[in-house]
Design an enzyme around this catalytic site. Structure first.
Site, PDB file in Angstrom:
ATOM      1  N   ASP A 187       0.881  29.827  74.386  1.00 17.12           N
ATOM      2  CA  ASP A 187      -0.106  30.337  73.438  1.00 17.12           C
ATOM      3  C   ASP A 187      -1.216  29.322  73.181  1.00 17.12           C
ATOM      4  O   ASP A 187      -0.978  28.104  73.216  1.00 17.12           O
ATOM      5  CB  ASP A 187       0.577  30.629  72.089  1.00 17.12           C
ATOM      6  CG  ASP A 187       1.276  31.978  72.110  1.00 17.12           C
ATOM      7  OD1 ASP A 187       1.110  32.713  73.095  1.00 17.12           O
ATOM      8  OD2 ASP A 187       2.008  32.266  71.156  1.00 17.12           O
ATOM      9  N   PRO A 219      -8.190  37.533  50.017  1.00 14.16           N
ATOM     10  CA  PRO A 219      -9.329  36.804  50.586  1.00 14.16           C
ATOM     11  C   PRO A 219      -9.368  35.348  50.116  1.00 14.16           C
ATOM     12  O   PRO A 219      -9.955  34.487  50.736  1.00 14.16           O
ATOM     13  CB  PRO A 219     -10.556  37.570  50.075  1.00 14.16           C
ATOM     14  CG  PRO A 219     -10.070  38.789  49.407  1.00 14.16           C
ATOM     15  CD  PRO A 219      -8.607  38.648  49.172  1.00 14.16           C
ATOM     16  N   GLU A 265      -9.144  45.328  43.471  1.00 14.92           N
ATOM     17  CA  GLU A 265      -9.596  43.938  43.417  1.00 14.92           C
ATOM     18  C   GLU A 265      -8.424  42.965  43.507  1.00 14.92           C
ATOM     19  O   GLU A 265      -8.582  41.770  43.285  1.00 14.92           O
ATOM     20  CB  GLU A 265     -10.376  43.693  42.116  1.00 14.92           C
ATOM     21  CG  GLU A 265     -11.693  44.469  42.023  1.00 14.92           C
ATOM     22  CD  GLU A 265     -12.629  44.154  43.164  1.00 14.92           C
ATOM     23  OE1 GLU A 265     -13.079  45.105  43.836  1.00 14.92           O
ATOM     24  OE2 GLU A 265     -12.894  42.962  43.426  1.00 14.92           O
ATOM     25  N   ARG A 291       6.384  38.252  67.252  1.00 11.57           N
ATOM     26  CA  ARG A 291       6.372  37.879  68.662  1.00 11.57           C
ATOM     27  C   ARG A 291       6.970  36.491  68.905  1.00 11.57           C
ATOM     28  O   ARG A 291       7.323  36.147  70.030  1.00 11.57           O
ATOM     29  CB  ARG A 291       4.975  37.930  69.250  1.00 11.57           C
ATOM     30  CG  ARG A 291       4.016  36.897  68.718  1.00 11.57           C
ATOM     31  CD  ARG A 291       2.624  37.098  69.259  1.00 11.57           C
ATOM     32  NE  ARG A 291       2.512  36.813  70.690  1.00 11.57           N
ATOM     33  CZ  ARG A 291       2.393  35.582  71.195  1.00 11.57           C
ATOM     34  NH1 ARG A 291       2.389  34.527  70.391  1.00 11.57           N
ATOM     35  NH2 ARG A 291       2.275  35.396  72.497  1.00 11.57           N
TER      36      ARG A 291
HETATM   37  N1  LIG Z   1      -5.554  38.538  53.893  1.00  5.03           N
HETATM   38  C1  LIG Z   1      -6.618  38.949  53.622  1.00  5.03           C
HETATM   39  C2  LIG Z   1      -7.958  39.391  53.411  1.00  5.03           C
HETATM   40  C3  LIG Z   1      -8.513  40.339  52.549  1.00  5.03           C
HETATM   41  C4  LIG Z   1      -7.875  41.153  51.490  1.00  5.03           C
HETATM   42  C5  LIG Z   1      -6.504  41.082  51.275  1.00  5.03           C
HETATM   43  C6  LIG Z   1      -5.926  41.796  50.243  1.00  5.03           C
HETATM   44  C7  LIG Z   1      -6.726  42.604  49.431  1.00  5.03           C
HETATM   45  C8  LIG Z   1      -6.472  43.424  48.300  1.00  5.03           C
HETATM   46  C9  LIG Z   1      -7.671  43.974  47.888  1.00  5.03           C
HETATM   47  N2  LIG Z   1      -8.646  43.534  48.716  1.00  5.03           N
HETATM   48  C10 LIG Z   1     -10.044  43.870  48.584  1.00  5.03           C
HETATM   49  C11 LIG Z   1     -10.771  42.755  47.897  1.00  5.03           C
HETATM   50  C12 LIG Z   1     -10.195  42.045  46.879  1.00  5.03           C
HETATM   51  C13 LIG Z   1     -10.970  41.031  46.251  1.00  5.03           C
HETATM   52  C14 LIG Z   1     -12.230  40.758  46.687  1.00  5.03           C
HETATM   53  N3  LIG Z   1     -12.732  41.449  47.709  1.00  5.03           N
HETATM   54  C15 LIG Z   1     -12.008  42.427  48.310  1.00  5.03           C
HETATM   55  C16 LIG Z   1      -8.107  42.686  49.656  1.00  5.03           C
HETATM   56  C17 LIG Z   1      -8.688  41.972  50.683  1.00  5.03           C
HETATM   57  N4  LIG Z   1      -9.839  40.391  52.785  1.00  5.03           N
HETATM   58  N5  LIG Z   1     -10.123  39.516  53.762  1.00  5.03           N
HETATM   59  C18 LIG Z   1      -9.018  38.880  54.169  1.00  5.03           C
HETATM   60  N6  LIG Z   1      -8.946  37.915  55.145  1.00  5.03           N
END
Ligand SMILES: N#Cc1c(-c2ccc3ccn(Cc4cccnc4)c3c2)n[nH]c1N
Length: 253
Positions: free
Chosen positions: A178, A94, A121, A163
């Site tokens: 696109d 994230p 996490e 793609r």
């Molecule tokens: N790319 C991407 C992502 C993720 C994502 C990606 C990998 C992980 C691994 C663990 N988590 C859960 C988690 C971890 C820390 C805080 N909050 C949630 C993930 C979320 N969430 N949203 C996105 N756009």
């Protein structure tokens, strides 16, 4: 393109066996290899996570397990031990930089991608530090929302990149048209699309599209792309090179 994915849920990637990605694999354009992270654990419970240093909610994925897995996969991919052949490592998170069409085009030029989707996490940060000294490591996010893990992001990224590979899309124009592809429609959302029948439940196809006048049709589609972009993503219009706007465009805007 070789793609390695290390995950505790390799079954999550079954969708890559079907449709465009499945055909690309069958034709040898994409070589996707899945790896179960737990195969590198050594305890009876196949533990991949532990409590976070400094306290806080949730669990963190252990660096030693990831290190064993990544080392093994990288070594597998080095023909005859040629250590100069290294993958680009992509870590969905994230807190990553936004994954955009521009990033997808960049990845599509790589011969080998290694994805490390985490759960809990996330992965102990020392893993990215360790491999950042040897590989190109990208921490990327597919959007401003929170998922439960990285697997869905890998599916999105692999499809967006796959793609773009030569031979994957039947009609080469599909990529150049696109929404975010370079060229006349760059940074514009795609306009509406229509197919037979010409009238459906009283809804008619725009007459211009039945005219056979390709110049007018192209103009109409660009106008509709501008209108839709102005309505749904006005911020994208700021990216347009003013030189690409003609007098007609300015009237539409
Ligand atoms: N790319 C991407 C992502 C993720 C994502 C990606 C990998 C992980 C691994 C663990 N988590 C859960 C988690 C971890 C820390 C805080 N909050 C949630 C993930 C979320 N969430 N949203 C996105 N756009």
């Amino acid at each position: 393109m070789r793609v390695d994915i290390i995950s505790i849920f390799p079954e999550y990637f079954a969708p890559l066996d079907v449709s465009l990605m499945g055909k690309a694999r069958d034709r040898g354009i994409l070589d996707i290899r899945l790896h179960q992270l737990r195969d590198w654990t050594r305890d009876i419970h196949k533990t991949v996570d532990d409590t976070p240093y400094g306290g806080g909610p949730g669990m963190v994925m252990k660096p030693d397990i990831w290190g064993e897995a990544i080392d093994a996969v990288v070594a597998q991919g080095q023909p005859e031990g040629d250590v100069s052949v290294l993958p680009r490592m992509i870590v969905p998170t994230p807190s990553g930089r936004p994954f955009t069409q521009e990033v997808a085009l960049d990845y599509a030029r790589e011969p080998w991608l290694l994805f490390t989707p985490a759960r809990y996490e996330g992965i102990d940060s020392r893993v990215m530090a360790e491999y950042g000294s040897r590989l190109r490591v990208d921490e990327v996010s597919i959007g401003d929302y929170v998922l439960a893990g990285g697997e869905a992001a890998v599916l999105v990224i692999v499809e967006a990149v796959g793609r773009l590979l030569p031979g994957v899309l039947g009609n080469a124009c599909s990529v150049s048209d696109d929404s975010f592809a370079p060229g006349a429609m760059a940074n514009l959302l795609e306009g509406p699309v229509y197919t037979k029948p010409p009238v459906w439940r009283g809804h008619e196809v725009p007459e211009i599209l039945l005219s056979g006048h390709h110049g007018k049709i192209a103009r109409w589609r660009r106008d509709e792309a501008f209108r839709r972009t102005l309505d749904k993503r006005p911020e994208l219009l700021a990216r347009l090179d003013s030189g690409t706007l003609d007098a007609h465009d300015r009237r539409v805007l």
